[in-house]
Design an enzyme around this catalytic site. Structure first.
Site, mmCIF file in Angstrom:
data_model
loop_
_atom_site.group_PDB
_atom_site.id
_atom_site.type_symbol
_atom_site.label_atom_id
_atom_site.label_comp_id
_atom_site.label_asym_id
_atom_site.label_seq_id
_atom_site.Cartn_x
_atom_site.Cartn_y
_atom_site.Cartn_z
ATOM 1 N N GLN A 24 51.529 15.953 23.543
ATOM 2 C CA GLN A 24 52.368 17.123 23.328
ATOM 3 C C GLN A 24 52.753 17.676 24.695
ATOM 4 O OE1 GLN A 24 50.346 19.962 20.852
ATOM 5 N NE2 GLN A 24 51.252 21.678 21.943
ATOM 6 N N GLU A 42 48.474 23.722 15.925
ATOM 7 C CA GLU A 42 47.458 23.611 16.964
ATOM 8 C C GLU A 42 46.389 24.683 16.795
ATOM 9 O OE1 GLU A 42 48.957 23.517 20.965
ATOM 10 O OE2 GLU A 42 46.980 23.023 21.773
#
Lengths: 408, 311
Positions: free
Chosen positions: A130, A248
């Site tokens: 990411q 997340e």
């Protein structure tokens, strides 16, 4: 209200256990004293572990079948998570892909992107990372400066990302870029899927506080990305990124899972060490143990509530940030109580007489977890504005063109 | 796993909120400091059936669970209502074998309070008769109440010396411990309501952005309260750990919420006229009742060391 498995859940759990036993020889298992977060060094074996699990139907349990998942329930996913922990299978190598990148591709990707990427992600044929934070924009993510400029059917990317977990082994990443500097900073962003093996991508591992190298800095020099790998519309990158960040914060503590060493690990250490302490030290050690246990239990049961909400169709909202805050706070209490019980060994990263160093490693790992996915300060701001409805502070940088220079 | 209230419980919460907001308030708690009766008071609580929520139907109660009671107690705590529903719940456990006394508890015709040795007892002021543990036996009798200047008058605290007693049960240690855990859970539920309201007061007042992220603690407390209240009836072996954890967390959470509420308000929050200090008073008192935080943490540690983290 009921904390036990339903008959269906119990049957599913039995099946999962049987599958994990059947495939045990093909899976990486943690050694005694090794923690889930310690195993990042055996990349090929970890990729194979996830592939074997995927073929057994134990990866992407709650993902839709059309995306390569099992079409199962969140409860079944939680059962698999619990049983993987119980079987001492380490953290899945593609945990960033499964927890954050994948759900983002599912939510914002085209059918072609779903087809091309999701099945391979589930089988760890592609490992994902990411690419969000930059040297000058971490907590203020929307101030990022990596640019993508359109050239025909391609975009050309230049800039630098940092703190990128798994970039050194990743095959793909989701990459947040600035595509229009004349718009306010949140409005000029666009998300892409980037091939980490493309020319112009350079990955340099960073050595962390604890000595390990799980994260990296990543440089982009004239990296070409086809427009077919754009994730969402141009200028919609912030909205896409919010999907990632919400996932997340659920992944990091929002499920009520232990971060780092568990309260059960602390209980085991304490049962061994506390009786050896002088009486007046026992009183203090028991207070610390009690405080850590209460915080960990509060976090665990709050996770059950959030999980119940999600299994009824709710989505993770901004309150997931509160779970992350509480989870890291509890983990720190557990870590500190554990380290203190080590006595003289606590001043070493690994003591001289048989200490395995896991409590010290745990202690050195937690500061990073407290930052990942939003620092405590960022999360408090989000909770203040989006959960409590407090008025935001006046921010010129949200409305002025990014290039006008209000970059604080 | 299903960790959520059911529709009946949500409806009960809404009903309780309507009752308590109409019958008690922080203003009542302030007047109680000047000697006014505690609101809504025993008769009103009995009238709506809240003193008998956990009393069996045969004895005139609702025969409901402690979790059902905890949902109501949260609403009571939000308006600093008194007497405590924890007192009724504790007495209901102790009086389980005495239908006549249970009936008097549920209909409010007798005011019970429960003593912890010679220490301050909740709702002792105004009680008719007292339950105590003496040499392992559960006893009941009248007594003399002595009390200081109240910090939180809604708690009705006083020290009691029994003037006579009759034995209700020998070897009552286990039942006593369970009753005390139940009281801890219900008190924690009242603290949950008070903490939630203190946060709300702070948020409503805050005109500038602030890192007032305290509902984190409130939601965590809610999880422990629900777990502990559920455990009373569904998993008694988990109750001692859950009750001690909820009690310790409640003390810390309400205190922090109340302190922060005052801080966020600035000078006005420090005045007698503002409600903030009434929540602060509840916090400063409740953190010491039924065992202080140090005692609860030590209990948790002892249970954890003994392998109590089963689930």
């Amino acid at each position: 209200m009921d904390f036990d498995d339903t008959p269906d859940e119990a049957a599913y759990r039995t099946r999962v256990r049987a599958l994990l036993a059947e495939h045990a020889a093909d899976l990486v298992h943690l050694d005694a004293g090794e923690e889930a977060s310690d195993a990042g060094h055996q990349e090929p074996a970890l990729r194979r572990t996830q592939r074997v699990l995927a073929e057994a139907g134990l990866i992407g349990v709650s993902w839709a079948r059309e995306h390569g998942g099992q079409g199962g329930t969140p409860a079944q996913q939680a059962i698999v998570d619990q049983e993987l922990t119980r079987a001492r299978v380490p953290t899945l190598i593609n945990h960033i892909g499964l927890g954050m990148c994948g759900p983002t591709v599912v939510a914002h990707g085209t059918p072609e992107q779903h087809e091309r990427y999701l099945a391979r992600l589930l089988r760890a044929e592609d490992v994902w990372c990411q690419l969000f934070s930059e040297p000058a924009s971490g907590s203020d993510l929307a101030a990022l400066r990596t640019t993508a400029v359109r050239e025909g059917d391609e975009w050309v990317v230049n800039g630098q990302k940092v703190w990128t977990t798994l970039a050194h082994v990743a095959d793909h990443g989701i990459l947040l870029t600035r595509t229009d500097g004349n718009r306010p900073k949140h409005a000029g962003l666009t998300m892409f899927i980037v091939d980490m093996h493309a020319p112009g991508v350079t990955v340099r591992p960073l050595k962390q506080l604890g000595g390990q190298s799980d994260f990296n800095e990543v440089f982009f020099d004239d990296v070409h990305i086809p427009d077919s790998d754009r994730l969402g519309e141009p200028g919609e990158g912030w909205r896409v990124a919010l999907t990632t960040l919400l996932n997340e914060r659920v992944a990091v503590g929002g499920r009520g899972n232990d971060l780092g060493l568990s309260i059960e690990s602390l209980a085991g250490l304490a049962a061994e060490r506390v009786p050896q302490l002088p009486a007046e030290r026992q009183v203090l050690a028991r207070q610390a143990l009690g405080r850590a246990a209460v915080a960990a239990l509060a976090n665990r049961y709050t996770g059950y509530r959030r999980y119940t909400a999600i299994s009824r169709g709710g989505l993770p909202g901004p309150e997931a940030g509160a779970g992350k805050l509480a989870g890291t706070a509890a983990a720190r209490l557990v870590a500190d109580a554990g380290v203190r019980l080590l006595g003289d060994d606590a001043v070493y990263s690994r003591g001289p007489d048989g200490d395995d160093g896991r409590w010290q490693r745990n202690q050195a790992w937690l500061p990073g977890i407290a930052i990942a996915g939003g620092t405590n300060e960022v999360l408090r701001n989000i909770i203040g504005e989006r959960v409590l409805g407090l008025p935001p502070e006046p921010r010129e940088d949200k409305t002025a063109p990014f290039n006008a220079g209000s970059r604080s | 796993v299903n960790f959520e209230l059911d529709d009946d419980q949500r409806a009960a919460a809404a009903g309780a909120r309507a009752f308590f907001t109409g019958s008690a308030s922080a203003a009542d708690a302030r007047r109680a400091l000047d000697g006014a009766p505690v609101a809504p008071g025993r008769a009103a609580l009995a009238g709506i059936g809240f003193l008998g929520i956990t009393v069996p139907e045969a004895a005139g109660g609702a025969g409901s669970s402690v979790l059902d009671l905890a949902v109501v107690a949260e609403q009571a705590g939000a308006v600093l209502a008194g007497p405590s529903l924890g007192t009724a719940a504790r007495a209901a456990v102790l009086l389980a074998d005495h239908p006549d006394l249970l009936a008097a508890l549920a209909d409010g015709s007798t005011a019970f309070a429960v003593l912890d040795g010679a220490g301050p007892a909740i709702d002792a002021a105004g009680a008719d008769i007292f339950l105590a543990l003496e040499d392992g036996a559960l006893v009941l009798g009248p007594g003399e109440v002595s009390t200081g200047i109240p910090m939180d008058a809604t708690r009705g605290l006083g020290s009691v010396r029994l003037t006579s007693r009759r034995v209700l049960a020998e070897d009552a240690g286990a039942r006593w411990a369970r009753a005390r855990s139940v009281a801890q859970v219900v008190l924690a539920a009242e603290d949950l309501g008070a903490a939630g309201r203190a946060v709300q007061l702070g948020v409503e007042y805050a005109k500038v952005r602030t890192a007032f992220g305290r509902p984190i603690g409130v939601e965590q407390l809610r999880s422990l309260v629900w777990w502990a209240a559920w455990a009373v009836d569904a998993a008694p072996e988990e109750l001692p750990l859950a009750a001690a954890a909820a009690s310790a967390f409640a003390a810390e959470t309400l205190e922090r919420a109340a302190e922060t509420c005052i801080q966020v308000h600035g000078g006005i929050g420090f005045t007698w006229e503002h409600d903030a200090h009434l929540y602060w008073r509840r916090a400063k008192v409740d953190r010491l009742l039924l065992g202080d935080e140090a005692e609860q943490l030590d209990t948790v540690a002892g249970l954890v060391l003994a392998g109590g983290l089963a689930r």
